[in-house]
Design a protein around this motif. Structure first.
Motif, short mmCIF file in Angstrom:
data_model
loop_
_atom_site.label_atom_id
_atom_site.label_comp_id
_atom_site.label_asym_id
_atom_site.label_seq_id
_atom_site.Cartn_x
_atom_site.Cartn_y
_atom_site.Cartn_z
N SER A 7 12.36 28.84 50.10
CA SER A 7 12.16 30.09 49.37
C SER A 7 13.11 30.16 48.19
CB SER A 7 12.37 31.29 50.30
OG SER A 7 13.70 31.29 50.80
N PRO A 8 12.69 30.84 47.10
CA PRO A 8 11.35 31.35 46.88
C PRO A 8 10.38 30.20 46.58
CG PRO A 8 12.63 31.58 44.90
CD PRO A 8 13.58 31.02 45.95
N SER A 9 9.11 30.49 46.55
CA SER A 9 8.15 29.44 46.19
C SER A 9 8.14 29.22 44.68
CB SER A 9 6.75 29.81 46.68
OG SER A 9 6.37 31.07 46.19
N ASN A 10 8.39 30.27 43.94
CA ASN A 10 8.48 30.19 42.48
C ASN A 10 9.67 31.00 42.01
OD1 ASN A 10 6.06 28.84 41.07
ND2 ASN A 10 5.14 30.01 42.72
N ALA A 31 19.43 16.04 59.88
CA ALA A 31 19.52 15.47 58.54
C ALA A 31 18.69 16.32 57.58
CB ALA A 31 19.02 14.03 58.53
N LEU A 32 19.25 16.62 56.42
CA LEU A 32 18.57 17.44 55.42
C LEU A 32 18.79 16.84 54.05
CD1 LEU A 32 18.46 21.30 55.32
CD2 LEU A 32 18.94 20.02 53.23
N TYR A 33 17.72 16.78 53.27
CA TYR A 33 17.74 16.18 51.93
C TYR A 33 17.18 17.17 50.92
CZ TYR A 33 17.77 11.79 54.68
OH TYR A 33 18.06 10.79 55.58
N TRP A 34 17.74 17.11 49.72
CA TRP A 34 17.15 17.80 48.57
C TRP A 34 16.71 16.74 47.56
CZ3 TRP A 34 16.04 22.88 47.89
CH2 TRP A 34 16.67 23.82 48.71
N TYR A 35 15.51 16.95 47.01
CA TYR A 35 14.96 16.11 45.94
C TYR A 35 14.48 17.02 44.82
CZ TYR A 35 14.65 12.40 49.49
OH TYR A 35 14.93 11.47 50.47
N ARG A 36 14.29 16.40 43.68
CA ARG A 36 13.74 17.13 42.53
C ARG A 36 12.54 16.34 42.00
NH1 ARG A 36 17.53 18.48 37.39
NH2 ARG A 36 17.63 16.20 37.21
N GLN A 37 11.48 17.07 41.67
CA GLN A 37 10.28 16.45 41.13
C GLN A 37 10.02 17.06 39.76
OE1 GLN A 37 6.64 17.05 43.41
NE2 GLN A 37 5.74 15.19 42.57
N PRO A 106 7.34 22.95 51.15
CA PRO A 106 6.38 23.13 50.06
C PRO A 106 7.03 23.13 48.68
CG PRO A 106 6.80 25.21 51.14
CD PRO A 106 7.52 24.17 51.94
N GLY A 107 8.35 23.23 48.62
CA GLY A 107 9.02 23.19 47.33
C GLY A 107 9.22 24.55 46.70
N THR A 108 10.20 24.60 45.79
CA THR A 108 10.42 25.76 44.93
C THR A 108 10.21 25.31 43.49
OG1 THR A 108 12.01 26.85 46.39
CG2 THR A 108 12.10 27.41 44.04
N TRP B 35 4.14 5.51 52.40
CA TRP B 35 3.22 6.14 51.45
C TRP B 35 3.17 7.63 51.79
CZ3 TRP B 35 1.20 4.54 47.02
CH2 TRP B 35 1.12 3.16 46.77
N TYR B 36 3.47 8.43 50.76
CA TYR B 36 3.33 9.87 50.86
C TYR B 36 2.17 10.29 49.95
CZ TYR B 36 7.68 10.87 53.39
OH TYR B 36 8.68 10.96 54.34
N VAL B 37 1.53 11.40 50.32
CA VAL B 37 0.41 11.91 49.53
C VAL B 37 0.66 13.38 49.19
CG1 VAL B 37 -0.93 12.46 51.61
CG2 VAL B 37 -2.10 12.20 49.42
N GLN B 38 0.27 13.74 47.99
CA GLN B 38 0.41 15.14 47.54
C GLN B 38 -0.95 15.60 47.05
OE1 GLN B 38 3.20 15.76 44.26
NE2 GLN B 38 3.95 17.59 45.28
N TYR B 39 -1.62 16.41 47.87
CA TYR B 39 -2.91 16.98 47.49
C TYR B 39 -2.69 18.11 46.49
CZ TYR B 39 -4.62 14.32 51.47
OH TYR B 39 -4.91 13.31 52.35
N PRO B 40 -3.68 18.40 45.69
CA PRO B 40 -3.52 19.45 44.67
C PRO B 40 -3.02 20.76 45.25
CG PRO B 40 -5.58 18.26 44.34
CD PRO B 40 -5.01 17.77 45.63
N GLY B 41 -1.92 21.26 44.69
CA GLY B 41 -1.37 22.54 45.12
C GLY B 41 -0.64 22.50 46.44
N GLU B 42 -0.44 21.31 47.00
CA GLU B 42 0.22 21.22 48.31
C GLU B 42 1.51 20.40 48.22
OE1 GLU B 42 -4.00 21.26 50.80
OE2 GLU B 42 -2.33 20.02 51.49
N GLY B 43 2.25 20.39 49.31
CA GLY B 43 3.49 19.64 49.36
C GLY B 43 3.27 18.19 49.75
N LEU B 44 4.36 17.43 49.73
CA LEU B 44 4.32 16.02 50.09
C LEU B 44 4.09 15.86 51.59
CD1 LEU B 44 7.27 14.69 47.97
CD2 LEU B 44 4.96 13.77 47.90
#
Lengths: 113, 113
Positions: A7-10, A31-37, A106-108, B35-44
């Protein structure tokens, strides 16, 4: 919960403001990881926590970025004095210790204006 | 350092076509491959994985074989569906780097009916 939640999602913020992003890992995952896309950089590792050990901060892009994990569970990623290049989707993942399969939230989506 | 290279997209196929998405890696140790997949509007989402040479990962009709001699982990599916349209990411992780995922750039797959 059943999965990793974030959270938040946006989040839309103005340049120069601080933001906090939250991650709640899967119960039992230490174990916890943070990534950036981001469009320009693809997916990149930021920071790793394992139990009570010192975190691996080797992926943090600048000292404006920091993260903490309280009680071995919830984690907060803080970005100070945000810049436009910080705009990205910030992803959190968790896994069992000594295991290599990570499960993602789901990412922020952060937008810095 | 370790790295992953995957074929650039977008890849556009007709329904029921055969799919191959190439992935090669560079690693000094013995990584696990994903292999990870990301569908439209969804998370990894984790699609499949292999942890040692000659292992084959499979899921939802997709397969990939860990080939140490060619340092490859190509993703294949015999007959794609419109619902397979997504972005596919190849990644590796290794205990030496706390299992942080090192990612390919992603390949966008578009399946036309």
């Amino acid at each position: 919960g059943a999965g990793v939640s974030q959270s938040p999602s946006n989040k839309v913020t103005e340049k120069g403001k601080d933001v906090e992003l939250r991650c709640d890992p899967i119960s039992g995952h230490t174990a916890l990881y943070w990534y950036r896309q981001s469009l320009g950089q693809g997916l990149e590792f930021l920071i790793y926590f394992q139990g009570n050990s010192a975190p691996d901060k080797s992926g943090l892009p600048s000292d404006r970025f920091s993260a903490e994990r309280t009680g071995g569970s919830v984690s907060t990623l803080t970005i100070q004095r945000t810049q436009q290049e910080d705009s990205a989707v910030y992803l959190c993942a968790s896994s069992f210790p000594i295991a290599d399969t990570q499960y993602f939230g789901p990412g922020t989506r952060l937008t810095v204006l | 350092g370790d790295s992953v290279t995957q074929m650039e997209g977008p890849v556009t196929l007709s329904e029921e076509a055969f799919l191959t998405i190439n992935c090669t890696y560079t690693a000094t140790g013995y990584p696990s491959l994903f292999w990870y997949v990301q569908y439209p509007g969804e998370g990894l989402q984790l699609l499949l994985k292999a942890t040692k040479a000659d292992d084959k990962g499979s899921n939802k009709g997709f397969e990939a074989t860990y080939r140490k001699e060619t340092t490859s982990f190509h993703l294949e599916k015999g007959s794609v569906q419109v619902s397979d349209s997504a972005v596919y990411f190849c990644a590796l992780s290794d205990l030496r780097s706390n299992y942080q995922l090192i990612w390919g750039a992603g390949t966008k797959l578009i399946i036309k009916p």
